[in-house]
Design an enzyme around this catalytic site. Structure first.
Site, PDB file in Angstrom:
ATOM      1  N   GLU A 157       9.965  12.322  -1.158  1.00 10.87           N
ATOM      2  CA  GLU A 157       8.873  11.935  -0.273  1.00 10.87           C
ATOM      3  C   GLU A 157       9.418  11.502   1.080  1.00 10.87           C
ATOM      4  OE1 GLU A 157       5.793  12.313  -0.942  1.00 10.87           O
ATOM      5  OE2 GLU A 157       5.926  12.734  -3.092  1.00 10.87           O
ATOM      6  N   ARG A 163       9.324  -0.417   0.293  1.00 13.24           N
ATOM      7  CA  ARG A 163       9.178  -0.358  -1.164  1.00 13.24           C
ATOM      8  C   ARG A 163       9.358   1.049  -1.732  1.00 13.24           C
ATOM      9  NH1 ARG A 163       4.729  -0.287   1.540  1.00 13.24           N
ATOM     10  NH2 ARG A 163       3.044   1.065   0.880  1.00 13.24           N
ATOM     11  N   HIS A 164       9.908   1.960  -0.957  1.00 12.08           N
ATOM     12  CA  HIS A 164      10.133   3.325  -1.440  1.00 12.08           C
ATOM     13  C   HIS A 164      11.608   3.709  -1.345  1.00 12.08           C
ATOM     14  CE1 HIS A 164       5.778   3.618  -0.675  1.00 12.08           C
ATOM     15  NE2 HIS A 164       5.815   4.477  -1.666  1.00 12.08           N
ATOM     16  N   GLU A 296       2.271  -1.907  -6.454  1.00 10.49           N
ATOM     17  CA  GLU A 296       2.129  -1.253  -7.759  1.00 10.49           C
ATOM     18  C   GLU A 296       3.474  -1.360  -8.464  1.00 10.49           C
ATOM     19  OE1 GLU A 296       0.405   2.283  -5.204  1.00 10.49           O
ATOM     20  OE2 GLU A 296       0.356   2.831  -7.319  1.00 10.49           O
ATOM     21  N   SER A 299       2.719   2.078 -13.791  1.00 11.93           N
ATOM     22  CA  SER A 299       1.475   2.771 -14.085  1.00 11.93           C
ATOM     23  C   SER A 299       1.636   3.517 -15.399  1.00 11.93           C
ATOM     24  CB  SER A 299       1.074   3.702 -12.948  1.00 11.93           C
ATOM     25  OG  SER A 299       1.949   4.782 -12.874  1.00 11.93           O
ATOM     26  N   ARG A 347      11.136  -2.536  -7.967  1.00  5.88           N
ATOM     27  CA  ARG A 347       9.995  -3.353  -7.547  1.00  5.88           C
ATOM     28  C   ARG A 347       9.887  -4.602  -8.402  1.00  5.88           C
ATOM     29  NH1 ARG A 347       5.235   0.970  -5.916  1.00  5.88           N
ATOM     30  NH2 ARG A 347       6.380   1.899  -4.173  1.00  5.88           N
TER      31      ARG A 347
END
Length: 373
Positions: A157, A163-164, A296, A299, A347
């Site tokens: 990405e 946070r990535h 997040e 998930s 995270r």
RNA sequence: GCCCUGGUAGUAUAGCUCGGUCUAGUAUAGACGGCUGUCGCCCGUCCGACCCGGGUUCAAAUCCCGGCCAGGGCGCCA
């Protein structure tokens, strides 16, 4: 020997032979009266950053000289906390009958669609770096019933945020004969357990970091997607039904819910193809997210275990069932209902250390612009 | 991919608005010396920098343009 002692500089690696004595003059209460000093490794000065930490360097400078940066107490504390968190995770899951597995990192086709993949050359074939163990862990529950995997995955990405990462560590589980509510319980108990283990086992580290957190109580709060939308509406944030929740809206939510909470009952179209739509209302699915404030953390959801439905959902997502034939074939062998989730480990470590930038909690981070060291 | 901000010694910063005593200030690191049985104690001396290229101007760290690099935000995602 005096001359040699005089030539010692910061960051030198040395060996000292001598007598250890108690003293009140040194911070640690002991001293060594040397009979022999050996210089084992010298350091070139000036060093690229101040190891004493008196003049804090910027993250870019620090990452360029990461091994020196790691000599700082504050930096070391982060990774000792990570170690304890991982140890606790493995203990917790193993205790509950989950088997640790390792799935391939080199794969032939996209596992989920969605996130972009890094292409690699695999002899005479094109291949990709895995973005998730999703399909493999689903397949493995047929044999092992409950599995978990802790490992690196890759996302190509263009994200450039705090946070990535392009390479991140995922803590994944998958469980047979289970649905979303079952694995949500596993997740919240695991988080509570890990928080407890770190709080208890890393007092010194947390003190160095000047950071405190409370071990959360379970069960965590659960909100449906619809409830969240209503709540956002009350804050003047409009999110059209069916859309993913934009980052600024999550930040608003984080202020209202400053700890852990679940968001459930997401619109089916906002989640991956393998998440099971609800029987009574297929527009809504059995997927959930675990949030910490506005981030997040994890998930998951109940997975589709009907082959026909899976093919239908693949097609609706614009994916080609032929590229998933090895995965789909497994559903002919008596696939039980199953559910699982994935935690973004970094995270979680941010939450456990109070760090605001994900690069702080990775030894050698890989992001959109960083490939070295 | 789009948008915003920034690049001054090894590190971190002041200065840039309103161009000229900026021979660029400070802290920390480093070298040397002093002090104290030690120190990421203190004191002193020294060393060391305007990202690159072009433009405007009598004059550019300061203004303009381009490049490179970095940080952040958004989208996407964990």
């Amino acid at each position: 020997m005096i001359e040699k002692a005089d030539s010692l500089q910061t960051q030198f690696s040395i060996g000292v032979k001598g007598t250890v004595r108690r003293t009140e003059k040194t911070p640690r209460g002991i001293e060594i009266v040397p009979s022999e000093i050996r210089i084992l490794g010298i350091a070139q000065h000036p060093l690229p950053l101040d190891v004493t930490g008196r003049t804090p360097a910027e993250i870019d400078t620090r990452l360029n000289a990461r091994v020196l940066d790691l000599r700082r107490d504050e930096c070391g504390a982060v990774f000792r906390i990570e170690h304890v968190a991982l140890e606790a995770t493995r203990a917790f899951l193993s205790e509950r009958g989950f088997v640790e597995v390792h799935t391939p990192r080199i794969i032939a086709s996209a596992t989920e669609g969605g996130a972009a993949l890094f292409p690699v050359t695999y002899f005479e074939h094109d291949a990709f770096l895995a973005q998730s163990p999703q399909l493999y862990k689903e397949q493995l529950i047929m044999s092992f019933e409950k599995v978990f995997e802790i490992g690196s995955f890759f996302r190509a990405e263009e994200s450039h945020t705090r946070r990535h990462l392009s390479e991140f560590i995922s803590v994944d589980i998958e469980e047979a004969f289970a649905a979303a509510p079952d694995v949500m319980k596993v997740l919240e108990k695991l988080v509570r357990y890990v928080c407890g283990a770190v709080k208890k086992g890393c007092q010194r580290e947390l003190e160095i970091l000047k950071y405190r957190f409370d071990v959360p109580r379970t069960p965590f709060k659960r909100f449906t997607y619809d409830e969240i939308l209503k709540e956002l509406d009350g804050e003047g944030v409009d999110v059209p039904w069916g859309e993913d929740i934009p980052t600024p809206a999550f930040r608003t939510l984080g202020k209202i819910h400053p700890y852990f909470y679940f968001i459930t009952d997401w619109p089916t179209k906002s989640k991956a193809f393998y998440i099971n739509p609800q029987d009574e209302n297929p527009k809504v699915c059995e997927g959930f997210d675990l949030m910490w404030q506005w981030v997040e953390l994890a998930s998951g959801g109940t997975r589709i275990h009907s082959k026909d439905l899976l093919i239908k959902r693949l097609t609706e997502h614009g994916l080609h069932p032929e590229s998933f034939k090895f995965h789909l074939k497994v559903f002919d062998y008596g696939m039980p209902p199953h559910a699982g989730w994935a935690i973004g480990l970094e995270r979680l470590i941010m939450m456990l250390t109070g760090k605001k930038n994900i690069r702080e909690v990775v030894l050698f981070p890989r992001d959109r612009y960083r490939l070295t060291p």
